[in-house]
Design a protein around this motif. Structure first.
Motif, PDB file in Angstrom:
ATOM      1  N   VAL A  83      12.043 -26.416  15.305  1.00 41.57           N
ATOM      2  CA  VAL A  83      12.161 -25.773  13.998  1.00 41.57           C
ATOM      3  C   VAL A  83      13.538 -26.068  13.442  1.00 41.57           C
ATOM      4  O   VAL A  83      14.562 -25.715  14.041  1.00 41.57           O
ATOM      5  N   LYS A  88      13.705 -24.183   8.497  1.00 37.78           N
ATOM      6  CA  LYS A  88      12.504 -23.379   8.224  1.00 37.78           C
ATOM      7  C   LYS A  88      11.226 -24.209   8.169  1.00 37.78           C
ATOM      8  O   LYS A  88      10.265 -23.869   7.477  1.00 37.78           O
ATOM      9  N   LEU A 126       6.322 -22.859   8.333  1.00 39.04           N
ATOM     10  CA  LEU A 126       6.220 -21.729   9.241  1.00 39.04           C
ATOM     11  C   LEU A 126       5.254 -20.696   8.672  1.00 39.04           C
ATOM     12  O   LEU A 126       5.183 -20.500   7.459  1.00 39.04           O
ATOM     13  N   HIS A 176      10.247 -18.285  14.318  1.00 40.69           N
ATOM     14  CA  HIS A 176      10.851 -19.454  14.964  1.00 40.69           C
ATOM     15  C   HIS A 176      11.756 -19.065  16.125  1.00 40.69           C
ATOM     16  O   HIS A 176      12.752 -19.721  16.400  1.00 40.69           O
ATOM     17  N   LEU A 235       3.933 -19.246  17.733  1.00 35.61           N
ATOM     18  CA  LEU A 235       5.288 -18.973  17.276  1.00 35.61           C
ATOM     19  C   LEU A 235       5.500 -17.466  17.269  1.00 35.61           C
ATOM     20  O   LEU A 235       4.547 -16.695  17.166  1.00 35.61           O
TER      21      LEU A 235
END
Length: 436
Positions: free
Chosen positions: A113, A116, A134, A140, A159
């Motif tokens: 990641v 973002k 995301l 993240h 995630l």
């Protein structure tokens, strides 16, 4: 070889290890985390140094990656993505990055990641294969690769934010489900019921492959620091061992089998066959006895200590530590040498104690000459595992035996599949758990 700074007996009196190489890694920048994986299909693993952002309170806000630098085991810089920074963040929590062949094309990718986005990078040069949004702003904290749909290989991703929510995504980046609870640091995927789909041990909650709550632990404080799955009792089924406010073991249906409350904070645990005198598996643990002050975490005045439990949660021994240091990380290392028994790798000990491999009686098997963080794996398909110790400036590779002649020959990218990542290596986390 002189081994210094230890607090146990050195067994066997033989040379403990061979230093394979020592390389300059300063180009990666300070405070990196290292992952291992065959990035260029040359039949050897590479070292991926990962820097994360600073200027955040990582107790509450998850890290993002700002730079990645890939080295060969003899120190060649393969590629670098992002620009290393001297003010990078430190490893107070996980860095969102894994090495894995996500698309199953025979070559490993780097999943991370940055800015973002979830980036999927080619392992051989760091170029971008995919950019994925995301599912939420703070989704993240870490990347968990799992098999929720019953595919031939694990190709789903979970995630999470720091402590409240999970998002499960398939390979086409469709949201499969989301769950709010107390997922701890690094939820662990494992097919508990043998149906070909992973259940998710999400801290103190156990979810089915569709994200539905199956059962929760009996009331436990704080959050789960470390999760292991294994046949601890030696009866052919699996148990779940969780380290957190206490160390506790459950069967796969959620029945509590035992609870060890003889520690102040069970920060890390590790399963293994550490002792010949004990049946089943034993549980090595790390008790955070006294937290240190703020400041340089590796030079604090706090204190921790290791302990060992039987398969039934009985205390077998506890370290009477005399030196300071309260941030030790422990892990099971299974193939350091040809022994049928496992060892405990302990690092980040502080107090002048360098990374050390201990046996099940806490005798020192090897203590390394470089201090720093540690990662380990079979770097050259030798059948044994090597230990990499790294600091901001250098990394040293140690093995029980000398490297095979071809280990440091000029690697060539071949028309072949990369060394497959083991689940342990593609489940990289600051809070190591696993399965045995």
């Amino acid at each position: 070889m002189e081994l210094i700074g230890y607090e146990g007996e050195i067994g066997m009196g033989e040379q403990a290890y061979v230093e394979w190489s020592r390389i300059d890694v300063s180009a990666a920048g300070p405070r990196c985390k290292v992952l291992l994986g065959d990035l260029n299909n040359d039949g050897r693993m590479e070292l991926l140094f990962v820097q994360a952002d600073g200027g955040i309170d990582d107790r509450y806000v998850p890290h993002q990656v700002i730079a990645l630098t890939a080295f060969t085991i003899d120190g060649q810089l393969l590629w670098q993505v992002g620009e290393p920074r001297m003010d990078a963040g430190g490893p107070g929590s996980d860095y969102p990055v894994q090495i894995y062949d996500w698309d199953q094309d025979g070559s490993n990718e780097v999943l991370c990641v940055m800015d973002k986005e979830l980036l999927v990078l080619n392992g051989h040069d760091g170029s971008v294969k995919r950019r994925l949004p995301l599912p939420a702003e703070y989704a993240h904290d870490c990347i968990i690769i799992c098999n929720l749909r019953g595919t031939p290989e694990a190709q789903d991703i979970i995630l999470k934010d720091r402590y409240r929510q999970l998002w499960a995504m398939d390979q086409d980046w469709n949201l499969l489900w989301s769950f709010k609870g107390n997922p701890g640091h690094f939820p662990y995927p494992y097919d508990l019921n043998g149906d070909g789909r992973d259940e998710i041990i999400a801290g103190y909650d156990v979810l089915d492959a569709d994200g539905k709550l199956m059962w929760s632990t009996q009331p436990l404080e704080d959050h789960a620091d470390c999760i292991w799955v294994g046949d601890v009792l030696g009866r052919g089924d699996k148990q779940i061992v969780i380290g957190g406010s206490v160390t506790v073991m459950y069967d796969r249906d959620g029945n509590e089998l035992w609870r060890y409350e003889g520690s102040i904070e069970s920060q890390h645990i590790a399963l293994g066959r550490f002792m010949s005198t004990e049946p089943g598996l034993q549980i090595a643990g790390l008790d955070r006895i006294k937290r240190g002050d703020t400041g340089d975490k590796l030079k604090l005045s706090g204190r921790d200590g290791m302990f060992m439990l039987s398969q039934h949660g009985e205390e077998l021994w506890k370290e009477d530590r005399k030196t300071s240091g309260w941030l030790t990380i422990i892990h099971t290392i299974r193939h350091w040498d040809s022994s049928e028994y496992d060892y405990i790798l302990a690092y980040r000990r502080g107090g002048g104690v360098n990374p050390t491999i201990y046996d099940g009686q806490m005798n020192i098997v090897a203590q390394f000459t470089l201090d720093g963080y540690a990662v380990f794996g079979d770097l050259v398909q030798s059948g044994l595992e090597q230990v990499v110790i790294y600091s901001d400036q250098e990394a040293a590779i140690y093995g029980k035996l000398a490297p095979p002649p071809e280990a440091f020959e000029a690697g060539q990218q071949m028309d072949r599949r990369a060394i497959a990542q083991t689940k342990r290596l593609y489940s990289s986390t600051l809070y190591p758990g696993g399965e045995y």
